[in-house]
Design a protein around this motif. Structure first.
Motif, PDB file in Angstrom:
ATOM      1  N   SER A  64     101.755  61.925 -37.621  1.00  0.00           N
ATOM      2  CA  SER A  64     102.831  61.017 -38.002  1.00  0.00           C
ATOM      3  C   SER A  64     104.146  61.743 -38.228  1.00  0.00           C
ATOM      4  CB  SER A  64     102.436  60.262 -39.262  1.00  0.00           C
ATOM      5  OG  SER A  64     101.368  59.401 -38.939  1.00  0.00           O
ATOM      6  N   TYR A  65     105.210  61.080 -37.875  1.00  0.00           N
ATOM      7  CA  TYR A  65     106.566  61.607 -38.031  1.00  0.00           C
ATOM      8  C   TYR A  65     107.402  60.534 -38.693  1.00  0.00           C
ATOM      9  CZ  TYR A  65     104.969  64.895 -34.521  1.00  0.00           C
ATOM     10  OH  TYR A  65     104.258  65.841 -33.843  1.00  0.00           O
TER      11      TYR A  65
ATOM     12  N   GLU B 273     119.125  52.872 -31.701  1.00  0.00           N
ATOM     13  CA  GLU B 273     118.731  54.287 -31.670  1.00  0.00           C
ATOM     14  C   GLU B 273     117.221  54.428 -31.585  1.00  0.00           C
ATOM     15  OE1 GLU B 273     121.909  56.419 -34.483  1.00  0.00           O
ATOM     16  OE2 GLU B 273     119.858  57.132 -34.774  1.00  0.00           O
ATOM     17  N   LEU B 274     116.524  53.629 -32.381  1.00  0.00           N
ATOM     18  CA  LEU B 274     115.061  53.683 -32.379  1.00  0.00           C
ATOM     19  C   LEU B 274     114.520  53.268 -31.011  1.00  0.00           C
ATOM     20  CD1 LEU B 274     112.291  53.952 -33.714  1.00  0.00           C
ATOM     21  CD2 LEU B 274     112.565  51.666 -34.649  1.00  0.00           C
TER      22      LEU B 274
ATOM     23  N   VAL C 257     104.299  52.487 -33.853  1.00  0.00           N
ATOM     24  CA  VAL C 257     105.506  52.477 -34.682  1.00  0.00           C
ATOM     25  C   VAL C 257     105.334  51.560 -35.877  1.00  0.00           C
ATOM     26  CG1 VAL C 257     108.006  52.187 -34.655  1.00  0.00           C
ATOM     27  CG2 VAL C 257     106.773  52.587 -32.527  1.00  0.00           C
ATOM     28  N   GLU C 258     105.818  52.053 -37.016  1.00  0.00           N
ATOM     29  CA  GLU C 258     105.759  51.239 -38.226  1.00  0.00           C
ATOM     30  C   GLU C 258     107.160  51.284 -38.831  1.00  0.00           C
ATOM     31  OE1 GLU C 258     103.584  52.052 -42.373  1.00  0.00           O
ATOM     32  OE2 GLU C 258     102.503  52.759 -40.590  1.00  0.00           O
TER      33      GLU C 258
ATOM     34  N   LYS D 240     114.372  53.291 -41.505  1.00  0.00           N
ATOM     35  CA  LYS D 240     113.386  54.364 -41.421  1.00  0.00           C
ATOM     36  C   LYS D 240     112.183  53.842 -40.670  1.00  0.00           C
ATOM     37  CE  LYS D 240     114.280  57.077 -45.558  1.00  0.00           C
ATOM     38  NZ  LYS D 240     113.864  57.248 -46.950  1.00  0.00           N
ATOM     39  N   ALA D 241     111.546  54.755 -39.934  1.00  0.00           N
ATOM     40  CA  ALA D 241     110.344  54.347 -39.212  1.00  0.00           C
ATOM     41  C   ALA D 241     109.330  55.471 -39.272  1.00  0.00           C
ATOM     42  CB  ALA D 241     110.673  54.024 -37.768  1.00  0.00           C
ATOM     43  N   ARG D 242     108.059  55.103 -39.174  1.00  0.00           N
ATOM     44  CA  ARG D 242     107.012  56.115 -39.052  1.00  0.00           C
ATOM     45  C   ARG D 242     106.432  55.989 -37.653  1.00  0.00           C
ATOM     46  NH1 ARG D 242     103.684  55.252 -43.464  1.00  0.00           N
ATOM     47  NH2 ARG D 242     104.988  56.648 -44.684  1.00  0.00           N
ATOM     48  N   LEU D 243     106.443  57.127 -36.931  1.00  0.00           N
ATOM     49  CA  LEU D 243     105.866  57.150 -35.584  1.00  0.00           C
ATOM     50  C   LEU D 243     104.552  57.885 -35.657  1.00  0.00           C
ATOM     51  CD1 LEU D 243     108.576  58.337 -33.024  1.00  0.00           C
ATOM     52  CD2 LEU D 243     108.039  56.039 -33.799  1.00  0.00           C
TER      53      LEU D 243
END
Ligand code: ATP
Ligand code: MG
Length: 370
Positions: free
Chosen positions: A313-314, A323-324, A340-341, A348-351
């Motif tokens: 996870s990033y 941008e996302l 993707v979350e 903010k996102a968690r990949l």
């Protein structure tokens, strides 16, 4: 495209460039309406990762030779005065102006939209490249918030860019260490930490001491550079770095090439010999090496057994949804599969990058037993 002008800028005969295009060592494509070349392999002296935007060249970042036995590598090396820099653990980025704006290119020669957006916000980069458009800034992006390498550095926060080389974008000629430092300071741009400048006959012992400290602090290693930047640099990393690479890779054993594992295991052997380990110390090194191989694999197999899909996870910060979306499109084109979350505020996102090869192979073995 004007291949004759481009080959002249690259210092190679035009027939050679045409041949490389025919063999697909150089890919031709278009990017935001611009014709582009991408060097997927070295061609003559032009490095893999070199890109040409229209007629604007950005040369690839050269490979750095690794010292396996430090004292011997330094003794065989030509540099008389040596700058010892920290080797930061992040991802390599070259920044140059394309059609007047800073663009961030990855090691392989791809424009990363996320990195470009972050770095284009830097006043220092804009003023540096505005005054020195013939140069590119080569540096490491480090920190906790990026889609490639997460490693915490107290001085970097979520996103830091530290320059380790200033090079001529067409010839790849580097500036000497003091020239680079002077120019960076003029524009308020941070460089990688300089740990010291030593005469050749002192370097190996000093580096062995410095690396022990870095190792305890969880830092990656060093790059030794000729102060004049005439001789090619040398890199050196301590045991803890090899072990952490191994732990990471053995968590996804079918996603990495065998070379990745084997080369790091060999490094451990040379380090043990150079450090003169024996008895209990050598036993401990052996046990640490074994743990960094076995434990992550056992954990991954158990995760798959429970039905999980393996992946890393990033966390990312965005200025806009666009941008996302651009980053996701970029990763998709690179063949990276992600989940993707979006987090609370939509900024903010968690990949999660999914490791399908390892998940599927482990699942198949658990099911068939063979
Ligand atoms: P290489 O092809 O150069 O061997 P690699 O992908 O195998 O690269 P590494 O083992 O991480 O990479 O070592 C080289 C990389 O280290 C450089 O490409 C650069 O991104 C990074 N780096 C970090 N700090 C420095 C520094 N001070 N000087 C040069 N490179 C640095
Ligand atoms: Mg690296």
């Amino acid at each position: 495209m004007n291949l004759s002008l481009i080959s002249e800028k690259l210092g190679m005969p035009e027939w050679r460039l045409r041949g490389a295009i025919k063999r697909h060592s150089v890919q031709v494509f278009s990017y935001s309406g611009m014709e582009m070349l991408l060097f997927r392999k070295d061609v003559g002296s032009v490095e893999r990762g070199t890109v040409v935007f229209g007629e604007e060249v950005v040369r690839g970042y050269p490979k750095i030779k690794r010292a396996l036995v430090l004292r011997a590598a330094v003794a065989a090396w030509g540099a008389e005065r040596v700058a010892v820099e920290e080797k930061l653990n992040g991802y390599n980025v070259r920044v140059a102006l394309v059609a007047g704006s800073p663009v961030a290119v990855t090691r392989g020669g791809h424009v990363c939209p996320y990195t470009t957006a972050r770095l284009a916000e830097s006043e220092g980069i804009r003023s540096f490249l505005g005054e020195n458009p013939e140069y590119m800034l080569c540096g490491e992006v480090v920190g906790s918030s990026n889609p490639y390498v997460v490693h915490r550095y107290r001085e970097a926060g979520s996103f830091g860019f530290f320059v380790f080389d200033v090079r001529h974008r067409e010839t790849n000629e580097p500036l000497s260490v003091p020239e680079r430092q002077r120019l960076l300071a003029e524009h308020g741009l941070p460089g990688v930490p300089l740990l010291g400048v030593f005469p050749k006959d002192e370097v190996a012992e000093r580096v062995l001491e410095l690396v022990e400290v870095l190792e305890r602090e969880g830092r990656e290693g060093v790059v030794l550079k000729d102060y004049e930047m005439v001789e090619e640099p040398l890199k050196y990393t301590p045991s803890a770095t090899n072990l952490s690479d191994l732990r990471h890779a053995f968590a996804y054993p079918y996603d990495y090439g065998r070379d990745f594992f084997f080369s790091r295991i060999l490094r451990e052997a040379y380090i043990a010999v150079e450090r003169g380990l024996s008895g209990e110390e050598l036993e401990r090194a052996a046990s640490e090496l074994g743990k960094s191989i076995l434990l992550p694999m056992v954990e991954s197999i158990r995760r798959v057994e429970k039905g999980e899909v393996l992946g890393e996870s990033y966390e990312l910060e965005f200025r806009s949804e666009d941008e996302l979306l651009q980053l996701l499109e970029f990763l998709r084109r690179q063949g990276v599969s992600v989940q993707v979350e979006l987090m609370e505020d939509g900024r903010k996102a968690r990949l999660k990058k999914l490791r399908h090869a390892s998940t599927d192979r482990i699942r198949a073995v658990l099911k068939s037993g063979t």
